[in-house]
Design an enzyme around this catalytic site. Sequence first.
Site, PDB file in Angstrom:
ATOM      1  N   HIS A 136      78.184  66.457  73.286  1.00 50.26           N
ATOM      2  CA  HIS A 136      79.558  66.217  72.838  1.00 50.26           C
ATOM      3  C   HIS A 136      79.884  66.930  71.531  1.00 50.26           C
ATOM      4  O   HIS A 136      81.058  67.179  71.228  1.00 50.26           O
ATOM      5  CB  HIS A 136      79.821  64.715  72.699  1.00 50.26           C
ATOM      6  N   LYS A 147      78.583  59.251  55.681  1.00 44.12           N
ATOM      7  CA  LYS A 147      78.662  59.866  57.010  1.00 44.12           C
ATOM      8  C   LYS A 147      79.215  61.268  56.824  1.00 44.12           C
ATOM      9  O   LYS A 147      80.314  61.448  56.291  1.00 44.12           O
ATOM     10  CB  LYS A 147      79.573  59.041  57.912  1.00 44.12           C
ATOM     11  N   HIS A 173      71.906  68.586  68.767  1.00 47.29           N
ATOM     12  CA  HIS A 173      73.101  68.771  67.948  1.00 47.29           C
ATOM     13  C   HIS A 173      72.929  69.829  66.860  1.00 47.29           C
ATOM     14  O   HIS A 173      73.730  70.765  66.740  1.00 47.29           O
ATOM     15  CB  HIS A 173      73.507  67.444  67.297  1.00 47.29           C
ATOM     16  N   LYS A 191      72.881  63.796  77.656  1.00 48.08           N
ATOM     17  CA  LYS A 191      71.623  63.803  76.936  1.00 48.08           C
ATOM     18  C   LYS A 191      71.107  62.369  76.842  1.00 48.08           C
ATOM     19  O   LYS A 191      71.912  61.430  76.962  1.00 48.08           O
ATOM     20  CB  LYS A 191      71.774  64.448  75.560  1.00 48.08           C
ATOM     21  N   ASP A 215      66.498  63.002  68.870  1.00 46.46           N
ATOM     22  CA  ASP A 215      67.842  62.468  69.046  1.00 46.46           C
ATOM     23  C   ASP A 215      68.916  63.378  68.485  1.00 46.46           C
ATOM     24  O   ASP A 215      70.038  63.423  69.005  1.00 46.46           O
ATOM     25  CB  ASP A 215      67.934  61.087  68.371  1.00 46.46           C
ATOM     26  N   LYS A 263      83.691  69.164  69.785  1.00 40.69           N
ATOM     27  CA  LYS A 263      84.431  68.839  68.566  1.00 40.69           C
ATOM     28  C   LYS A 263      85.289  70.027  68.137  1.00 40.69           C
ATOM     29  O   LYS A 263      84.864  71.177  68.192  1.00 40.69           O
ATOM     30  CB  LYS A 263      83.468  68.431  67.452  1.00 40.69           C
TER      31      LYS A 263
END
Length: 500
Positions: free
Chosen positions: A188, A356, A250, A158, A245, A192
Amino acid sequence: MMIDSIKKPGPTVLVIFGASGDLSQRKLVPALYNLMLDHWLPDNFAMVGVSHHDRTTDDLREILKEGVSEHSRQDFKGNGDWDTLSESITYYKADFTDPEAYKGLAKELDSYDEKWNTSASRIFYLSVSPQFIEPIAQNINTSGIANNVKTSRIVVEKPFGRDYESAKHLNKKLRGHFLESQIYRIDHYLGKETVQNIMAFRFANAIFEPLWNRNYIDHVQITVSETVGVEHRGNYYDKSGALRDMIQNHLLQLLCMIAMEPPITYHADEIQNRKVDVLNAIRPFSSEEKVKDNAVRGQYTAGKVDGETIEGYRDAKGTDEKSNTETYAAMKVYLDNWRWKDVPFYLRTGKSLPEKNTSITIQFKPVSHQLFPCDATNTIPNRLVIHIQPTMGIKLCMQAKKPGIKMSLNNVEMNFDYDDAFSEATPEAYETLLLDVMQGDSTLFMRADQVEAAWKIVMPILEYWENNKDEDFPNYPAGSWGPKKADDLLERDGRTWLVL
């Protein structure tokens, strides 16, 4: 630990275009190193690094050695383990756009077939800027180095296009040179461990699936928050933004995993079909009013995250001092199908946020009849939280009686934690995905129609935001949870963003 050799891929040559770049150093080659330590790399394996720089094979090996020593999840001792992998790495200098350069690459690849006395699988990994994808794909095709459609594959990173039309154009070009089964569009997030575990959690346990619908679920929240700002990516990010993005790929992928119907078989096409069904069911943003009512954007100004001062986005290197690029995006979507009719899905992502966190929260409806007195319970409904990063696990929140003579209820949690439950090390996403490509398994990759369907969803928002400058930017300080309008998005529905 012995690994059944039948499960290991056959002879493989991995050609990485852009081999000395950041992705190779931080992710790809550390992933290969870990696969080797865990005995998953093919017995006959070679990596050919391709770029236009004047360097030698020894130069490339040294660059990649530094990346592995810093980023491998397993201890790097610099001993024979690295030497074993290093010996399989060679460098090939080439101008990506020059057809003549691929003749020499063909000889290099043929030499491995002769050495191993077999026709090895050839994987072409495009770790390059988007403008090089088309010429590389064309030159691979015309040079004949990918003529074996059963064993030749191309991996595309991407961003896959900048909008719906460019993604559609790129798909058309790629499918002009390769079969769809040869094209691996990588995200990606799908590699996970906890994302893969969503399917196991939903479809391998009989107690959850009967509740997984509009009759029992009030709403779903998907959060991907980052503490870092734009940092050194200003030139790229100012042309992208949070919606492109993060959400287009995602977050919509996570939504598909949560909302998809049960597949009939664990087969790539079947699973991808169910994901495309989800994207096609998302209610379109059919007007500017729908965009304004259901999508929020933000941009951070200076502030503090974890005690560290963060400069404002517009002050970062490579960004426009009057930039209208969003660093935060939130949206509410509905799926118009039988399972999810009128259940809102709230998605949010942003930079320079307080923590995070990547997580999915399924908020269940309250009990239909409140049996206990109001002073006995706080009446918080059941909640299921899937933690993806930085912690990995699943938490179920429920009510239980507190010890004592009086009837008094309190919130308690049932927790599944990966570190506590399993002694095995958790592989990095790129380890899983690289191994899947070698084995020819596209289950965790995106198909052309899936990519285009995801772009279709966000296009009305992108077009409105690009044509209408937000006069409030910047509208949230670094270290906060984003703009107030994001809170309003839920408060209008009588809900709040959940602190996890």
